[in-house]
Design an enzyme around this catalytic site. Structure first.
Site, mmCIF file in Angstrom:
data_model
loop_
_atom_site.group_PDB
_atom_site.id
_atom_site.type_symbol
_atom_site.label_atom_id
_atom_site.label_comp_id
_atom_site.label_asym_id
_atom_site.label_seq_id
_atom_site.Cartn_x
_atom_site.Cartn_y
_atom_site.Cartn_z
ATOM 1 N N HIS A 97 0.826 -1.209 0.000
ATOM 2 C CA HIS A 97 0.000 0.000 0.000
ATOM 3 C C HIS A 97 0.858 1.255 0.000
ATOM 4 C CE1 HIS A 97 0.677 0.976 4.293
ATOM 5 N NE2 HIS A 97 0.603 -0.334 4.506
ATOM 6 N N CYS A 113 3.787 -4.588 6.506
ATOM 7 C CA CYS A 113 3.283 -4.356 5.155
ATOM 8 C C CYS A 113 4.414 -3.873 4.251
ATOM 9 C CB CYS A 113 2.175 -3.299 5.168
ATOM 10 S SG CYS A 113 0.609 -3.893 5.847
#
Length: 147
Positions: A97, A113
């Protein structure tokens, strides 16, 4: 009977080819945890982008994955409602992301992440939306052996 079966198989194969029902190309996403770099190969081109993956005390999953969900804007319930623009989830709560912490790109900085700039995250999101994807996350071997 055998001749009819062969003709049917050939006709079926030709119709698949003629009408474009063959498998479409996927975006290939390679994340290197050692270099903190993402290489993307798509029908639109080839790209290399700096990323941030897990900092000390956290881990980014290694392995081969396929996207399991996508959200244009996601807010982390686990980490203070942090914005995660253009999220491509690949394992549980782990995603590729965008991040607004641009100065950290190229160094380990996340809770696990794979972060990249919002501009690159948007490009990647749109590519994956159109083409699908395969994701590989690895640690590359050291470039230079110790002397």
């Amino acid at each position: 009977m055998k001749k009819s079966l062969n003709c049917a198989l050939v006709a079926g194969a030709l119709s698949v080819f003629a009408f474009g029902a063959s498998a479409k190309a996927e975006v290939v996403i390679d994340v290197d945890l050692t270099t903190q770099n993402m290489h993307v190969q798509s029908a639109t081109g080839s790209y290399d982008w700096p990323v941030s993956t897990a900092r000390a005390g956290f881990t980014t999953p290694r392995g081969h994955f396929a996207p399991i969900g996508m959200e244009r804007m996601h807010y982390s319930k686990k980490y203070h409602n942090s914005p995660m623009p253009y999220s491509i989830f690949f394992r549980g709560g782990y995603a590729i992301h965008g991040t607004y912490a641009l100065s950290a790109l190229g160094t380990p900085a996340s809770h696990g992440c794979v972060r990249l700039s919002p501009e690159h995250a948007k490009m990647l999101y749109e590519m994956v939306q159109n083409e699908g994807a395969s994701i590989s996350i690895v640690s590359s071997p050291a470039r230079y052996a110790s002397r």
